[in-house]
Design a protein around this motif. Sequence first.
Motif, PDB file in Angstrom:
ATOM      1  N   ILE A  93       0.814  -1.212   0.000  1.00 27.28           N
ATOM      2  CA  ILE A  93       0.000   0.000   0.000  1.00 27.28           C
ATOM      3  C   ILE A  93       0.849   1.263   0.000  1.00 27.28           C
ATOM      4  N   VAL A  94       2.042   1.218   0.601  1.00 26.37           N
ATOM      5  CA  VAL A  94       2.912   2.398   0.623  1.00 26.37           C
ATOM      6  C   VAL A  94       3.361   2.740  -0.794  1.00 26.37           C
ATOM      7  N   THR A  95       3.793   1.730  -1.538  1.00 30.17           N
ATOM      8  CA  THR A  95       4.219   1.947  -2.923  1.00 30.17           C
ATOM      9  C   THR A  95       3.054   2.423  -3.779  1.00 30.17           C
ATOM     10  N   LEU A  96       1.896   1.799  -3.601  1.00 30.93           N
ATOM     11  CA  LEU A  96       0.727   2.200  -4.377  1.00 30.93           C
ATOM     12  C   LEU A  96       0.348   3.649  -4.088  1.00 30.93           C
ATOM     13  N   THR A  97       0.378   4.032  -2.812  1.00 35.64           N
ATOM     14  CA  THR A  97       0.028   5.412  -2.439  1.00 35.64           C
ATOM     15  C   THR A  97       1.022   6.400  -3.037  1.00 35.64           C
ATOM     16  N   ALA A  98       2.309   6.062  -2.982  1.00 38.50           N
ATOM     17  CA  ALA A  98       3.329   6.954  -3.546  1.00 38.50           C
ATOM     18  C   ALA A  98       3.151   7.111  -5.050  1.00 38.50           C
ATOM     19  N   LEU A  99       2.860   6.008  -5.730  1.00 36.01           N
ATOM     20  CA  LEU A  99       2.678   6.076  -7.184  1.00 36.01           C
ATOM     21  C   LEU A  99       1.381   6.771  -7.558  1.00 36.01           C
ATOM     22  N   ARG A 100       0.361   6.669  -6.716  1.00 32.44           N
ATOM     23  CA  ARG A 100      -0.867   7.439  -6.956  1.00 32.44           C
ATOM     24  C   ARG A 100      -0.568   8.938  -6.830  1.00 32.44           C
ATOM     25  N   PHE A 101       0.341   9.296  -5.935  1.00 32.28           N
ATOM     26  CA  PHE A 101       0.762  10.689  -5.798  1.00 32.28           C
ATOM     27  C   PHE A 101       1.405  11.159  -7.111  1.00 32.28           C
ATOM     28  N   VAL A 102       2.305  10.329  -7.665  1.00 30.02           N
ATOM     29  CA  VAL A 102       2.946  10.668  -8.944  1.00 30.02           C
ATOM     30  C   VAL A 102       1.911  10.699 -10.067  1.00 30.02           C
ATOM     31  N   GLN A 103       0.984   9.771 -10.042  1.00 27.62           N
ATOM     32  CA  GLN A 103      -0.073   9.733 -11.041  1.00 27.62           C
ATOM     33  C   GLN A 103      -0.875  11.036 -11.020  1.00 27.62           C
TER      34      GLN A 103
END
Length: 394
Positions: A93-103
């Motif tokens: 979930i940490v990686t997904l949240t960070a990549l959603r930020f970039v998205q």
Amino acid sequence: MSLFRAALVLGLLSAVGPFAIDMFLPAMPAIAADLAVSETATQATITAFFISFGLAQLIYGPWSDQVGRKLPLYVGLTIFSLASIGCAMADNIVTLTALRFVQGIGASVVMVVPRAVIRDMLTGNAATRLMALVMLVISVSPMLAPLAGSIVLAFAEWRVIFWVLAGGAVLSLALTAALQPETLPVEKRVPINLASLWRGAGILLRDRTFLGMTFIGGFGMASFFVFIASAPFVYSGQYGLTPTGFSIAFAVNAVGFFGASQLAARLGEQLGPEKVIRRAVMGFAAFTTLLLVLTLSGFASLYVLIGCLFLGNACLGLVIPTTMVLALDPHGEIAGLASSLGGTMQMLAGGAMIALVGPFFDGTALPMVVAIAICAWVAFGLSRLLVSEQAAVA
């Protein structure tokens, strides 16, 4: 470029951001289960998206004032595509949240640049009409995106949704290259430097109309963001809807918003845009207050919830395009900065409301309804205080 073609192209470009949000929604319970995290942790992926979606507009707006509208679109859509691929491969979930930020950083370009393009081309009620037409095209995303997400979930895991989003971004890049002309001539471009940005921001932040329109529309949008973050869990948990059932319920509310938005320009011509805003915000506050009373009284059935939100969002359909146009109208020479600063403030308001309601979320409709009502009351108060006195006299 004809009004219809402009609306179609700008609408399809603008739909990238909503698709990134709405297609993801039916998968949120599945993501929470697959990554073994709480509902609140999964909601954080939306908060991260909204925060970056808002902040990045501060870059794209002034940049588009300097280099034109097309280059920022190319860069933002490329970032969005690469981040979507990363989301598809995230294993926690940490990686997904960070990549959603970039998205969100990539997606924000399609929020700010199309609005600046509209201001490049038109002003007044003509701009409101084009803005409403763009929203009509965008309207397919809240209606079709959750359904598309649920269809993907019926045949594949949630990660495939992000592969589809990456493909959509690539198609948007092709659309920009082939059909979207540059609307900001070289002679009208404004160099980026701290002095000019500071001066432009100072003009906007001292403009009562800009601030009033931005925050009235902003808290209206914040209410919808709270609904987006909470509804997947409320509809599936409290009301037992399947992903497809949720998609249909979500689409009903979207129909109310975007259907009413098509009346904004016509009513603005007949009544005056300020009067439309004040009356529509009053209706938004009334319907959300009714929903809160019914929820507290134990009468918040699924149909009551959908019905009241439909009526409230229909009122927002009149508010959002009208406030956007009135905020930008006096600032054609810094339309990109005005669009980005206004969009940033609105997105941050939405992200803050999601973060505030998160600790109180219990899987029922009540925390969501309370937060939506608060947004409506704030918008109503601002409409009384900040909308031009012409509305009070009209």
